[in-house]
Design a protein around this motif. Sequence first.
Motif, PDB file in Angstrom:
ATOM      1  N   CYS A  42       7.230  -4.979  -3.550  1.00 35.94           N
ATOM      2  CA  CYS A  42       6.060  -5.847  -3.733  1.00 35.94           C
ATOM      3  C   CYS A  42       4.825  -5.017  -4.054  1.00 35.94           C
ATOM      4  O   CYS A  42       3.747  -5.224  -3.483  1.00 35.94           O
ATOM      5  CB  CYS A  42       5.835  -6.717  -2.499  1.00 35.94           C
ATOM      6  N   THR A  43       4.975  -4.094  -4.975  1.00 33.92           N
ATOM      7  CA  THR A  43       3.878  -3.190  -5.301  1.00 33.92           C
ATOM      8  C   THR A  43       4.125  -2.517  -6.639  1.00 33.92           C
ATOM      9  O   THR A  43       5.269  -2.361  -7.065  1.00 33.92           O
ATOM     10  CB  THR A  43       3.718  -2.113  -4.205  1.00 33.92           C
ATOM     11  N   THR A  44       3.027  -2.139  -7.280  1.00 37.25           N
ATOM     12  CA  THR A  44       3.095  -1.202  -8.403  1.00 37.25           C
ATOM     13  C   THR A  44       2.287   0.045  -8.081  1.00 37.25           C
ATOM     14  O   THR A  44       2.108   0.901  -8.936  1.00 37.25           O
ATOM     15  CB  THR A  44       2.569  -1.839  -9.709  1.00 37.25           C
ATOM     16  N   GLY A  45       1.767   0.134  -6.853  1.00 31.04           N
ATOM     17  CA  GLY A  45       1.010   1.296  -6.440  1.00 31.04           C
ATOM     18  C   GLY A  45      -0.196   1.532  -7.339  1.00 31.04           C
ATOM     19  O   GLY A  45      -0.907   0.603  -7.719  1.00 31.04           O
ATOM     20  N   MET A  74       0.818  -1.210   0.000  1.00 29.95           N
ATOM     21  CA  MET A  74       0.000   0.000   0.000  1.00 29.95           C
ATOM     22  C   MET A  74       0.850   1.258   0.000  1.00 29.95           C
ATOM     23  O   MET A  74       0.477   2.287  -0.591  1.00 29.95           O
ATOM     24  CB  MET A  74      -0.931  -0.006   1.216  1.00 29.95           C
ATOM     25  N   GLY A  75       2.021   1.218   0.648  1.00 33.18           N
ATOM     26  CA  GLY A  75       2.911   2.365   0.651  1.00 33.18           C
ATOM     27  C   GLY A  75       3.412   2.737  -0.725  1.00 33.18           C
ATOM     28  O   GLY A  75       3.885   3.854  -0.948  1.00 33.18           O
ATOM     29  N   GLY A  76       3.308   1.793  -1.677  1.00 35.43           N
ATOM     30  CA  GLY A  76       3.661   2.101  -3.054  1.00 35.43           C
ATOM     31  C   GLY A  76       2.685   3.058  -3.712  1.00 35.43           C
ATOM     32  O   GLY A  76       3.061   3.828  -4.608  1.00 35.43           O
ATOM     33  N   TRP A  77       1.402   3.015  -3.281  1.00 31.29           N
ATOM     34  CA  TRP A  77       0.442   3.996  -3.777  1.00 31.29           C
ATOM     35  C   TRP A  77       0.890   5.403  -3.384  1.00 31.29           C
ATOM     36  O   TRP A  77       0.861   6.323  -4.193  1.00 31.29           O
ATOM     37  CB  TRP A  77      -0.941   3.703  -3.206  1.00 31.29           C
ATOM     38  N   THR A  78       1.321   5.539  -2.129  1.00 29.29           N
ATOM     39  CA  THR A  78       1.828   6.824  -1.663  1.00 29.29           C
ATOM     40  C   THR A  78       3.023   7.262  -2.501  1.00 29.29           C
ATOM     41  O   THR A  78       3.115   8.411  -2.927  1.00 29.29           O
ATOM     42  CB  THR A  78       2.228   6.721  -0.182  1.00 29.29           C
ATOM     43  N   GLY A  79       3.933   6.333  -2.750  1.00 27.77           N
ATOM     44  CA  GLY A  79       5.157   6.661  -3.464  1.00 27.77           C
ATOM     45  C   GLY A  79       4.933   7.026  -4.917  1.00 27.77           C
ATOM     46  O   GLY A  79       5.517   8.005  -5.417  1.00 27.77           O
TER      47      GLY A  79
END
Length: 277
Positions: free
Chosen positions: A127-130, A104-109
């Motif tokens: 482990c993200t594509t946001g 979820m922190g990838g959405w922020t990034g």
Amino acid sequence: MSSPLPASRTGRIGRPDGATIVYEITGSGPALLFAHGLGGNHLSWWQQLPVFARAHTCIAFSHRGFSPSTSPEGAPDPRDYAADAAALLDHLEIDRVVHVGQSMGGWTGVELALRHPERLAGLVLACTTGSLDFDRFDDPAIVAWRERAPRMVAEMDARGIHRATGEVFARTEPALHNLYGMIDRLNAGLDKEAVRRRIWEMRSRGPEDAARIACPVLCITGEDDAVIAPAGVRAVARHIPDATVVGIPATGHSVYFERADLFNAVLAEFLERIGWR
């Protein structure tokens, strides 16, 4: 004998809508901003802060609504996360950071990178594509993962394995697996399904947005990830101008927690490469 870690201090900022963002800051030097996933809070980074705070200003914060941060009544809206992070940097008088976002922190990034490119010296997507929708990146391996993932999650749930980790981790590190669950349960009063739906609704960005990310990007994926497709991470990275992908075998959705030493080494190498030291 190693020296004691730098002292930490905890603070909070208020947001115009009444939300509060709680953060912990440790160390000095080029800044790293750590943004947790749906199953965590600022405590999630306990294996990273002792390593990086010796040469960096490490800022770990809890997203609005995730303990001990607060949000107005109801589930938090992830569309507010990037503005919260920018306000935190303003409060701390920090101009630029490397943003390290797990799940979820990838959405922020990603949203920080697109809305405030001047604030990011680098972006780590763990482990993200946001908000970049990997289903729009036309890769048959993603389709295969989509068919396989529900069975993977069901098997993990049936065996009591946290779906944000992995089978190998749960079997070989039962104490750490239990700790992951304890940190997750600190947010037991939060409607995480509502947050999950909202972040998934934000997955609307395609290749043209990936191409606008101007800073160097490190993408880390666990090859056994049942939450975010490893093939999706690779597909998205192919459209980011300066992106490196590192895949970790026999690891699930939380490489930073499951394989902390390896995650830290990969992150340290990235920071060295971009001169953020």
